[in-house]
Design an enzyme around this catalytic site. Sequence first.
Site, PDB file in Angstrom:
ATOM      1  CD  GLU A  76      16.636  47.590 -86.996  1.00 29.10           C
ATOM      2  OE1 GLU A  76      15.517  47.349 -86.520  1.00 29.10           O
ATOM      3  OE2 GLU A  76      17.487  48.280 -86.416  1.00 29.10           O
ATOM      4  CG  ASP A  77      18.063  47.047 -92.654  1.00 27.54           C
ATOM      5  OD1 ASP A  77      18.266  47.736 -91.635  1.00 27.54           O
ATOM      6  OD2 ASP A  77      18.693  46.003 -92.921  1.00 27.54           O
TER       7      ASP A  77
END
Length: 720
Positions: A76-77
């Site tokens: 996600e990051d």
Amino acid sequence: MIRQYELIERIKAYDPDVDEDLINRAYVYAMKMHGAQTRASGDLYFSHPLEVAGIMTEMKMDQAAVCTALLHDTVEDTLATLDEIKRLFGDEICRLVDGVTKLSRIEFQSAQEKQAENFRKLVLAMSSDIRVLLVKLADRLHNMRTLHHIDKPEKRKRIALETIEIYAPLAERIGIHRIKEELEDIAFGELNPEARESILTRLNFLRAEGGEAVVESIIGELKKKIGEAGIKSDILGREKTRYSIWKKMQRKNIAFEQLSDIMAFRVIVADIQECYHALGVIHGLYPTVPGRFKDYISLPKSNGYRSLHTTVIGPENHRIEIQIRTPEMHEEAELGVAAHWSYKEGGGKTDGRQYRWLRELMDIVEHAQKPEEFLENTKLELYQDQVFCFTPNGDLIALPRGATPIDFAYAVHSTLGDKTVGAKVNGRIIPLNTQLVNGDQVEITTSKSQTPSPNWERFVVTGKAKARIRRFVRQQQHEEYMNLGKAMLQKVLKQEGYDYNEKNFTSDFCHGFKTNNVDELLVGIGSGHISSREVFYTLHPDHRPKEPPQTIQSMIETAEKKTHQKGKSAPMPIKGLIPGMALHFARCCHPLPGDRIVGIVMTGKGVTIHTIDCETLESFADTPERWLDIAWEEGEDSPESHVGRLIVTIANTPGSLGTLSTVIGKNGGNITNLKIVNRSLDFWDMMIDVYVRDSKHLSDIIASMRATPEITAVNRARSR
Ligand code: MN
């Protein structure tokens, strides 16, 4: 921050066979990917996945779960991809990371009770593996521990609300008491700091009043008495959490005054037998408070929790709550599902009792699946028959699997469904028959002029949508008939020089036509069951022609008489007729079974049947009220012969007429009439009537005739 070797040591403590290389690679990979990213606290971002991994080791989770914790935010990051994770760490870890990533993308936004329950179901439905849920809970726990670093109060509130509504109950449901309590307590402090503060003050006051000494003496006395009965025990005095005190105060609407309101004692003994033995000792020594004894050992809670609960008036007349349990039960109560992970002594085999709530939901009995199999597969396929989707406002809508945006729209609101013209899912326009999946955000586009389409019924799955669409289609049909009936009636009246006035059609008048009101009368006319002209004559009897008698009844009677005179009583194999009405086949087109036909109501003669393409019909174009929608009864084999009329052109040569009759005879036709219509030097035009069974029979004859050289042209008669 936990050091790399520390993490390994922790896992080794419960799993000596851990793949150290795997853990190290996940550690280094996550650290590298998060790089210089920092958290709100100013710490390196990597400290977060590392702490989450640490929580996983406290729950004694397997190495795949620990790696998943380390990697849980990389996709996600950071620039990491699932493909890469799969390549580096294998299928299982990739699947788990994917699960946590998906779970993290959904956001809870509504504080409604029902919404919260739906959302918890969504989280469970999306946690295809119980380890996904455990990593998510550990993730949330660490985020709550560091919540105070977040600047924006609204953001802190939202996260706290989500925690208390969704994640704490989920932790409770899978029996992880320790995480549940910590989540609740931090969230409580964020959501209601004043309440938490007042409880703290009160607790401090009670402690200062000598509470602590009292607790010590109670523990001492209990231990002594139980020991005298020959039972070795560990006794813990424990303050209840502020949130549970708060909830109890709310629930019972009381202030807390007594020690029993804030303290609970736990007696831990070696085995189940000693649990009951210790209970007997306590009940023998102190008066019990009625109605407070609970045996969760023989009847565990649905999340697997086991203990004996009782409340007694104990040492120094303090009312105290006591829980009696074995060390195993204690660990279960703290760790729930996680307590039964596969690193327990004896290979971690459990009797599956702890998973009762899961079993109930999964209905394992029905699927003939054993709890052991469930544990092996670590599958958590709950609510697989449902999908959970969001409105643009974040409300959650639960739908059956296979539901489409139309179902979604009707579930939100009936009128929203009716007006739907399109749908966007996660921002993309999609066809209305697309099946929704978990977590979809659905935005419905509407138009005021839109009405439900009958086509929708083919793909909607919810009863509500189906019923609504059907009702609408019926209603629409009804309206069409009504409008048509009104137009027909208006036309007749106008022809005769009258205005249409609904007031004339009183309920008595309508009853005369076996209808209850004007609407039904108009529907009757529009659908062809009532003659508009008859309505007109009933309204203005002076316009009714004197001869012959004109009522439908008399028409029928006249026709029946004629029928009887001819000796034909067999009912015609035609549907859509008014029962008892007399029938004639038109002489112009000679309809045959198999032809598409219409009926024309002929004044005083009943109904004349024409083929749909008969030219005669043009002369009835202005009186649509006389048209009847009829059809041949299918599969009805009429024993009678029917007359088919042919228009034939043959060459004027010797023997051609003989050839003609031979062709017809060979094909089973029987000539009943023959008339020469036109005679020229080379060709004769003739009209021939032939007895045939049906239109196909006549077509066969025509085909044979066309194959005959002497016959130049042959067609069915279509006009006078
Ligand atoms: Mn995280």
